[in-house]
Design an enzyme around this catalytic site. Structure first.
Site, PDB file in Angstrom:
ATOM      1  N   GLU A 199      52.013  44.154  46.298  1.00 44.05           N
ATOM      2  CA  GLU A 199      52.961  43.469  45.901  1.00 44.05           C
ATOM      3  C   GLU A 199      54.199  44.366  45.967  1.00 44.05           C
ATOM      4  O   GLU A 199      55.433  43.921  45.897  1.00 44.05           O
ATOM      5  CB  GLU A 199      52.905  42.804  44.715  1.00 44.05           C
ATOM      6  CG  GLU A 199      52.796  43.685  43.364  1.00 44.05           C
ATOM      7  CD  GLU A 199      51.613  44.398  43.171  1.00 44.05           C
ATOM      8  OE1 GLU A 199      50.429  44.276  44.016  1.00 44.05           O
ATOM      9  OE2 GLU A 199      51.278  44.962  41.935  1.00 44.05           O
ATOM     10  N   SER A 249      43.674  52.061  42.844  1.00 46.20           N
ATOM     11  CA  SER A 249      43.569  53.044  41.642  1.00 46.20           C
ATOM     12  C   SER A 249      42.214  52.742  41.047  1.00 46.20           C
ATOM     13  O   SER A 249      41.553  51.736  41.283  1.00 46.20           O
ATOM     14  CB  SER A 249      44.653  52.789  40.599  1.00 46.20           C
ATOM     15  OG  SER A 249      44.450  51.509  40.261  1.00 46.20           O
ATOM     16  N   CYS A 304      46.444  59.660  48.746  1.00 44.30           N
ATOM     17  CA  CYS A 304      45.089  59.885  48.052  1.00 44.30           C
ATOM     18  C   CYS A 304      44.220  61.233  48.365  1.00 44.30           C
ATOM     19  O   CYS A 304      43.338  61.595  47.780  1.00 44.30           O
ATOM     20  CB  CYS A 304      44.108  58.620  48.160  1.00 44.30           C
ATOM     21  SG  CYS A 304      43.622  58.446  49.835  1.00 44.30           S
ATOM     22  N   GLU A 404      44.992  61.903  37.880  1.00 43.51           N
ATOM     23  CA  GLU A 404      45.800  62.030  39.189  1.00 43.51           C
ATOM     24  C   GLU A 404      47.103  61.692  39.049  1.00 43.51           C
ATOM     25  O   GLU A 404      47.667  60.931  38.405  1.00 43.51           O
ATOM     26  CB  GLU A 404      45.218  60.844  40.062  1.00 43.51           C
ATOM     27  CG  GLU A 404      45.706  60.743  41.546  1.00 43.51           C
ATOM     28  CD  GLU A 404      45.204  59.412  42.341  1.00 43.51           C
ATOM     29  OE1 GLU A 404      45.164  58.310  41.600  1.00 43.51           O
ATOM     30  OE2 GLU A 404      44.901  59.812  43.565  1.00 43.51           O
TER      31      GLU A 404
HETATM   32  P1  NAD Z   1      46.873  49.850  42.424  1.00 40.23           P
HETATM   33  O1  NAD Z   1      45.493  49.792  41.929  1.00 40.23           O
HETATM   34  O2  NAD Z   1      47.957  49.735  41.445  1.00 40.23           O
HETATM   35  O3  NAD Z   1      47.181  48.529  43.330  1.00 40.23           O
HETATM   36  C1  NAD Z   1      46.091  48.347  44.694  1.00 40.23           C
HETATM   37  C2  NAD Z   1      45.796  46.867  44.701  1.00 40.23           C
HETATM   38  O4  NAD Z   1      45.276  46.529  43.532  1.00 40.23           O
HETATM   39  C3  NAD Z   1      47.239  46.120  44.791  1.00 40.23           C
HETATM   40  O5  NAD Z   1      47.072  45.146  45.655  1.00 40.23           O
HETATM   41  C4  NAD Z   1      47.397  45.680  43.308  1.00 40.23           C
HETATM   42  O6  NAD Z   1      48.108  44.332  43.448  1.00 40.23           O
HETATM   43  C5  NAD Z   1      46.043  45.400  42.910  1.00 40.23           C
HETATM   44  N1  NAD Z   1      45.959  45.711  41.433  1.00 40.23           N
HETATM   45  C6  NAD Z   1      46.743  46.706  40.716  1.00 40.23           C
HETATM   46  N2  NAD Z   1      46.342  46.801  39.370  1.00 40.23           N
HETATM   47  C7  NAD Z   1      45.293  45.660  39.269  1.00 40.23           C
HETATM   48  C8  NAD Z   1      44.574  45.397  38.160  1.00 40.23           C
HETATM   49  N3  NAD Z   1      44.824  45.849  36.854  1.00 40.23           N
HETATM   50  N4  NAD Z   1      43.901  44.617  38.293  1.00 40.23           N
HETATM   51  C9  NAD Z   1      43.402  44.138  39.479  1.00 40.23           C
HETATM   52  N5  NAD Z   1      44.235  44.240  40.556  1.00 40.23           N
HETATM   53  C10 NAD Z   1      45.138  45.083  40.395  1.00 40.23           C
HETATM   54  O7  NAD Z   1      47.058  51.160  43.285  1.00 40.23           O
HETATM   55  P2  NAD Z   1      48.201  51.771  43.879  1.00 40.23           P
HETATM   56  O8  NAD Z   1      49.195  52.073  42.990  1.00 40.23           O
HETATM   57  O9  NAD Z   1      48.998  50.878  44.736  1.00 40.23           O
HETATM   58  O10 NAD Z   1      47.847  52.777  44.885  1.00 40.23           O
HETATM   59  C11 NAD Z   1      47.735  54.316  44.619  1.00 40.23           C
HETATM   60  C12 NAD Z   1      46.103  54.370  44.204  1.00 40.23           C
HETATM   61  O11 NAD Z   1      45.679  54.383  45.351  1.00 40.23           O
HETATM   62  C13 NAD Z   1      45.872  56.005  43.988  1.00 40.23           C
HETATM   63  O12 NAD Z   1      45.276  55.943  42.810  1.00 40.23           O
HETATM   64  C14 NAD Z   1      45.575  56.468  45.204  1.00 40.23           C
HETATM   65  O13 NAD Z   1      44.487  57.709  44.975  1.00 40.23           O
HETATM   66  C15 NAD Z   1      44.500  55.264  45.764  1.00 40.23           C
HETATM   67  N6  NAD Z   1      44.254  55.332  47.166  1.00 40.23           N
HETATM   68  C16 NAD Z   1      43.122  55.678  47.427  1.00 40.23           C
HETATM   69  C17 NAD Z   1      42.787  55.557  48.665  1.00 40.23           C
HETATM   70  C18 NAD Z   1      41.337  56.116  49.394  1.00 40.23           C
HETATM   71  O14 NAD Z   1      41.036  55.845  50.425  1.00 40.23           O
HETATM   72  N7  NAD Z   1      40.406  56.716  48.410  1.00 40.23           N
HETATM   73  C19 NAD Z   1      43.719  55.771  49.671  1.00 40.23           C
HETATM   74  C20 NAD Z   1      45.022  55.138  49.446  1.00 40.23           C
HETATM   75  C21 NAD Z   1      45.325  55.159  47.937  1.00 40.23           C
END
Ligand code: NAD
Length: 519
Positions: A199, A249, A304, A404
């Site tokens: 979002e 995350s 990540c 992280e």
């Molecule tokens: P995030 O978890 O906040 O958001 C990811 C998705 O989950 C979004 O679409 C969001 O709407 C949804 N979301 C967020 N919080 C939620 C909750 N409490 N309950 C349900 N859905 C929820 O992650 P971000 O901040 O957008 O991305 C950064 C994170 O992603 C970092 O931790 C990074 O390491 C990780 N990441 C991992 C990889 C990998 O391949 N391992 C790749 C890219 C990013």
């Protein structure tokens, strides 16, 4: 198609000049091949991280809209699954060519909504494009196996059949690459898809699904809904969604893995990381320090696979002053400025979290060798900027080591031996990536064999595999058993069907009564 490309380009440019929430256009749902205005009563503002001006408003799609997207995808599946594999392959050829033609427009949108530099944003698209290119081999990738003569006149063969409607939930940090890890592979395997982009920067995903349609993918095969928790819960609970791909995350990833699994879905969940770079004193100094600077601070540390932790082994610690000199030379600026090496963080909250973690390191006794906290960028005073920062003499029990940081902050440790470095990495719960810098082959081999991390680089700081392999983060960085893209991706998006058949010319000898288990 020329008209559409010009429209996309115009939109990217136009979005760059938008300023106020009241006038900011809305991001639409994408259902049945159409951009549809949501009837949502809750909207989320998307800000340009360099200015904090609102560039678009994203709906929290209503339950009815989300249900409509699933119904449409379910109906589309009935015909899409029977579309020939060569037709699906042709769509991918066209799709990859459209993405190539529109890289700079996609990159502009990524820089606008996510903040990374334009060149890095192009890399974001390119790494996703490579997955689309890999999908062009789908007839070979989806091959099954056969074995003839497993009994008299009897043969067994396997088919890889699609699952049905599948969903993708993506993070903010790679707005093009990560949607491209998911929906092209899912649909070329014969599934229909519901995407729920971040979002915080949904624009690139919206442009990509439009391009997929332009490439020939029929209406309803890919749909996009928006939102936060409600949309995620909807995906986890909807009985018609058979599988969920999640990247983001730990907190969201564990939650989605559990809720989706309890509801009987297949889930793959790529999560957070703490990637260590091990520097041996025999490494090529210039190359190692350059790689380390780029991998620690590039994309403002919001990768990540960022090398966010350095372990200097023995005499390698003497290189730290030179490392700091190189880091100081990086230019922090708005991502579209030509001299920018790193852009802003995604939000003021993300910036505050990074500042708090740096302060926690200082409070717990780490040495702040480089302090980028008070980072002012001329012309972008309201942006979420943090400059390259380094905390040294960090200990594993410190908060800045355990969490992280996801910012341009390198935490570093000194150890005496390679064994100490390997122990340190293996004691960390994450297993996304790690790298060693050395000219000693035996040391490199020992490191690759003894380190319990899913992706290892030897003199390669960010060892993200190309799509003929899979993304194989492990331990705390991954939940599930089938990885993203490559062979793992095809396995994730298909179900094996095994057929055993007997054809015998002499019918009379078939069908003898037998009550024992056939052997
Ligand atoms: P995030 O978890 O906040 O958001 C990811 C998705 O989950 C979004 O679409 C969001 O709407 C949804 N979301 C967020 N919080 C939620 C909750 N409490 N309950 C349900 N859905 C929820 O992650 P971000 O901040 O957008 O991305 C950064 C994170 O992603 C970092 O931790 C990074 O390491 C990780 N990441 C991992 C990889 C990998 O391949 N391992 C790749 C890219 C990013």
């Amino acid at each position: 198609s020329v008209v559409r490309r010009e429209a996309l380009a115009a939109r990217a440019v136009w979005q760059c000049s938008r300023a106020y929430a009241s006038t900011a256009p809305t991001t639409k749902n994408y259902i049945n091949g159409k951009m549809v205005e949501s009837k949502a009563d809750k909207w989320i503002d998307v800000h340009n991280p360099a200015t904090n001006e609102v560039v678009t408003r994203v709906p929290e799609s209503t339950q009815d809209e989300m249900q409509e997207a699933v119904d449409v995808a379910k109906t589309a599946f009935k015909t899409w699954k029977d579309t020939t594999i060569l037709t699906r392959q042709q769509y991918m050829f066209k799709f990859q060519s459209l993405i190539k033609d529109n890289i700079s427009e996609l990159a502009k949108n990524i820089t606008l909504e996510q903040g990374k530099t334009l060149i890095d944003a192009e890399g974001d698209v390119m790494r996703g494009l490579q997955v689309v290119e890999h999908c062009c081999s789908i007839p070979s990738l989806q091959l099954g196996e056969t074995l003839s003569g497993i009994a008299k006149d009897m043969d067994t063969m396997t088919f890889r059949t699609p699952l049905g409607v599948v969903a993708g939930i993506t993070p903010f940090n790679f707005p093009a690459m990560i949607p491209l890890w998911m929906f092209p592979m899912a649909l070329t395997c014969g599934n229909t898809v519901i995407m729920k982009p971040s979002e915080r920067d949904p624009g690139a995903c919206m442009m990509l699904v439009e391009m997929a349609q332009e490439a020939g993918v029929p209406a309803g095969v890919v749909n996009v809904i928006h939102g936060r928790h409600d949309s995620v819960n909807f995906i986890c609970d909807n009985p018609d969604i058979k599988a969920i791909s999640f990247v983001g995350s730990d907190q969201a990833g564990s939650y989605i893995y559990e809720r989706g699994s309890i509801n009987g879905k297949r889930v793959q969940s790529n999560m957070g990381a703490k990637n260590h770079g091990v520097i041996l004193p025999d490494a090529n100094k210039e190359n190692t320090l350059n790689q380390l600077v780029g991998a620690a601070f590039g994309a403002a540390g919001q990768r990540c696979m960022a090398l966010s932790t350095a372990i200097f082994v023995g005499e390698a610690k003497e290189w730290i002053p030179e490392f700091i000199e190189k880091a100081k030379k990086l230019k922090v600026n708005a991502g579209h400025e030509p001299n920018a090496d790193l852009g802003p963080l995604i939000s003021p909250e993300a910036k505050q979290r990074v500042l708090d973690l740096v302060q926690s390191g200082v409070d717990e006794g780490a040495e702040l060798l480089l302090d980028g906290r008070d980072c002012q960028v001329k012309g972008y005073e309201k942006g979420n900027f943090v400059g390259p920062t380094m905390l040294h003499q960090v200990k594993p029990e410190m908060k800045c080591y355990r969490e992280e940081i996801f910012g341009p902050v390198l935490v570093s440790l000194e150890v005496d031996t390679l064994d100490d470095a390997i122990d340190c990495i293996n004691n960390n719960p994450y297993g996304n990536g790690t790298a060693i810098f050395t000219t000693n082959g035996a040391a490199a081999r020992k490191f690759t064999m003894e380190t319990d991390v899913g992706q290892i680089g030897v003199n390669v700081p960010i060892p993200v595999p190309l799509p003929m392999f899979s993304f194989t983060g492990s331990r705390g960085s991954f939940k599930g058993d089938m990885n993203f893209y490559g062979k793992g991706g095809v396995q994730f998006y298909t179900q094996l069907k095994t057929v055993t058949q007997m054809w015998r010319a002499d019918d009379a000898s078939i069908g003898q009564k037998q009550t024992a288990m056939p052997v």
